[in-house]
Write an enzyme that holds these catalytic residues in place. Structure first.
Site, PDB file in Angstrom:
ATOM      1  N   ASP A  71      91.055  53.103  66.403  1.00  0.00           N
ATOM      2  CA  ASP A  71      92.051  53.981  65.770  1.00  0.00           C
ATOM      3  C   ASP A  71      91.986  53.849  64.247  1.00  0.00           C
ATOM      4  O   ASP A  71      92.098  54.841  63.538  1.00  0.00           O
ATOM      5  CB  ASP A  71      93.472  53.676  66.296  1.00  0.00           C
ATOM      6  N   HIS A 101      87.747  53.704  71.335  1.00  0.00           N
ATOM      7  CA  HIS A 101      87.548  53.096  72.657  1.00  0.00           C
ATOM      8  C   HIS A 101      88.640  53.581  73.620  1.00  0.00           C
ATOM      9  O   HIS A 101      89.705  54.040  73.198  1.00  0.00           O
ATOM     10  CB  HIS A 101      87.578  51.582  72.543  1.00  0.00           C
TER      11      HIS A 101
END
Ligand SMILES: *[C@@H]1O[C@H](CO)[C@@H](O)[C@H](O)[C@H]1NC(C)=O
Ligand SMILES: *[C@@H]1O[C@H](CO)[C@@H](O)[C@H](O)[C@H]1NC(C)=O
Length: 482
Positions: free
Chosen positions: A381, A99
């Site tokens: 991540d 994102h």
């Protein structure tokens, strides 16, 4: 008064340093496309030798690294997506993203949260020419385009004071830009989708966070402006590892526990870090343990990326030195992580399901099926990092905001039964750094990496990377004694 003056002075110094690095990085990124363009013109057919994706500045600089992490949108971006010899045809693309820029997930105790506005506004920077059209298009979206519980989420950020973890305007712009870049290459240049593409040619999947859903939508809008809502369906992925159905893997958890233990011991050894946390805890007047648990670097990165001064209390301010010490420790932690390979063990098992899913899609396309030609996984991540590590790209930088990892599938027009893959991380071709193709040039004269290499790796060889006795996911997940 003097105290105040000194703080301002320090802040100015810090800002000057930030500006210096910004301009340095701008130069860095402007120089490369110019020389790349020059070489490209004269040697179009020559095999491209990509620079190492991890070219480091002479000494590791935490501020430079933090700037890369922010990924502040720039005008021209260099990218190697969609490059192949003439006789290759692009037949499918799989995009895994992190994102975009978001508000912190944690608050620093006893300080005011940074004042960042998460509404989208044309007169705020960074801006993208498609921003207003994006908002307009999102307001027409309907719940039937989303699997539950995505259908109850806002389709773009809209709070005047960001909520925790909310995507910011920077995050939206980052993915509009990603989408536009990929659309120019894959749709305009390579005609990956016909103009009357059908819904089953796209595969869209996101975790159940508003920031991943909204990032996926921004990328999709940049990629396919004014897409038909009736043709869009976003699936919900409950696991950040994208392992749904195959998540149970005890050995993976054992690796993770050992990895966390390693992290803890490394932290204890760093007295400068402990001292820094101590100083910061004093400033906010809470026990050190509590401050550390609030993960202040996450919040400080937000201040840093948004050029908002670090928080203060009547006892003082968090400053650039604190920031540098913690950021530097993160970098050293990643270095040790590579050496100890516990994270690699975790990653190989954690990333298998999504890699398995990806090669499955690629193989179906290679067999001539026309569905799921473009796949988008909108993730975190903690999704990208294990995939990079499992592929052998552990030298690659930690996934920045709006990072993108792309798998391209190509067909050789001269030998239609032969298929090749390219892997790109943030626009850099890293195919020949992966476990499954790093020796390719030594063994083969083919310019591209064969799909079979990736398939063999995911189906079998990845399990032998740490433990030669396992040849499949189930055995590797259940073997005794890590
Ligand atoms: C950061 O903010 C200061 C004012 O607080 C401003 O002067 C400066 O231009 C900003 N820097 C960037 C890179 O936006
Ligand atoms: C791998 O993909 C195949 C084909 O879709 C599927 O049957 C299998 O369950 C998957 N295995 C894992 C461990 O993800």
């Amino acid at each position: 008064m003097i105290m105040l003056f000194r703080n301002r002075f320090l802040l100015l110094l810090a800002l000057a340093a930030l500006l210096a690095f910004l301009s340095l990085s701008l130069q860095f990124f402007h120089l490369i496309p110019m020389s790349a363009a020059r070489n490209g013109a004269s040697s179009k057919s020559r095999k491209r030798i990509m620079p190492d994706p991890v070219t480091e500045p002479p000494v590791t600089d935490p501020v430079y690294e933090a700037l890369l992490y922010c990924n502040i949108p720039r005008v021209a971006e260099r990218s190697m997506e969609g490059h192949a010899p003439h006789h290759f045809k692009l037949i499918s693309v799989h995009v895994l993203i992190r994102h975009g820029d978001r508000y912190p997930l944690y608050a620093i105790p006893k300080t005011k949260r940074p004042e960042i506005d998460c509404t989208l506004m044309a007169n705020r920077k960074p801006y993208h020419p498609k921003l207003e059209a994006f908002v307009n298009h999102m307001s027409k979206g309907s719940g039937s385009s989303f699997e539950s519980p995505l259908n109850s989420m806002p389709l773009y950020p809209n709070h005047a004071l960001c909520e925790m973890g909310e995507l910011t305007q920077t995050g939206v712009v980052q993915h509009l830009q990603n989408g536009q870049l990929l659309g120019d290459i894959y749709l305009k240049k390579h005609k990956l989708l016909p103009s009357d593409w059908s819904p089953d040619q796209l595969y869209l999947e996101t975790t159940g966070r508003s920031r991943t859903l909204q990032s996926g939508l921004a990328l999709l809008y940049g990629f396919l402006p004014d897409f038909d809502w009736k043709k869009i369906y976003f699936r919900h992925q409950p696991s950040v590892l994208f392992c749904s159905g195959n998540c149970y893997c005890p050995v993976r958890n054992q690796y993770l526990e050992k990895e966390q233990r390693r992290q803890y011991l490394l932290r204890l050894k760093n007295s400068q870090l402990e001292q820094t946390y101590g100083e910061m805890a004093k400033i906010v007047n809470v026990p050190t343990k509590l401050l550390r648990a609030a993960n202040p670097i996450d919040s400080m990165l937000c201040h840093f990326c948004h050029n908002v001064s670090f928080p203060c209390t009547s006892s003082g301010c968090f400053d650039m030195e604190h920031f540098k010490v913690i950021k530097m420790h993160q970098i050293e932690d990643e270095k040790e992580r590579r050496k100890k390979r516990l994270y690699l063990g975790y990653s190989l098992l954690g990333a298998h399901p999504i890699l398995n899913q990806t090669i499955d899609r690629m193989q179906r396309i290679a067999e001539g099926r026309k569905d799921e030609v473009f796949a988008l996984y909108s993730a975190h991540d903690v999704t990208l990092s294990p995939v990079l590590s499992a592929l052998g790209l552990s030298e690659a930088r930690f996934p920045r905001f709006a990072a993108r990892l792309i798998f391209e599938l190509w067909q050789d027009r001269e030998k239609p039964s032969e298929h090749s893959v390219r892997i790109l991380y943030n626009g850099v071709d890293v195919t020949f750094h992966t476990f499954f193709c790093q020796d390719h040039h030594k063994r083969s004269s083919k310019p591209m990496c064969p799909l079979e290499n990736l398939v063999r790796f995911v189906k079998r060889d990845m399990f032998a990377t740490l433990d030669s006795s396992s040849t499949n996911y189930h055995d590797a997940c259940h073997r005794e004694g890590v």
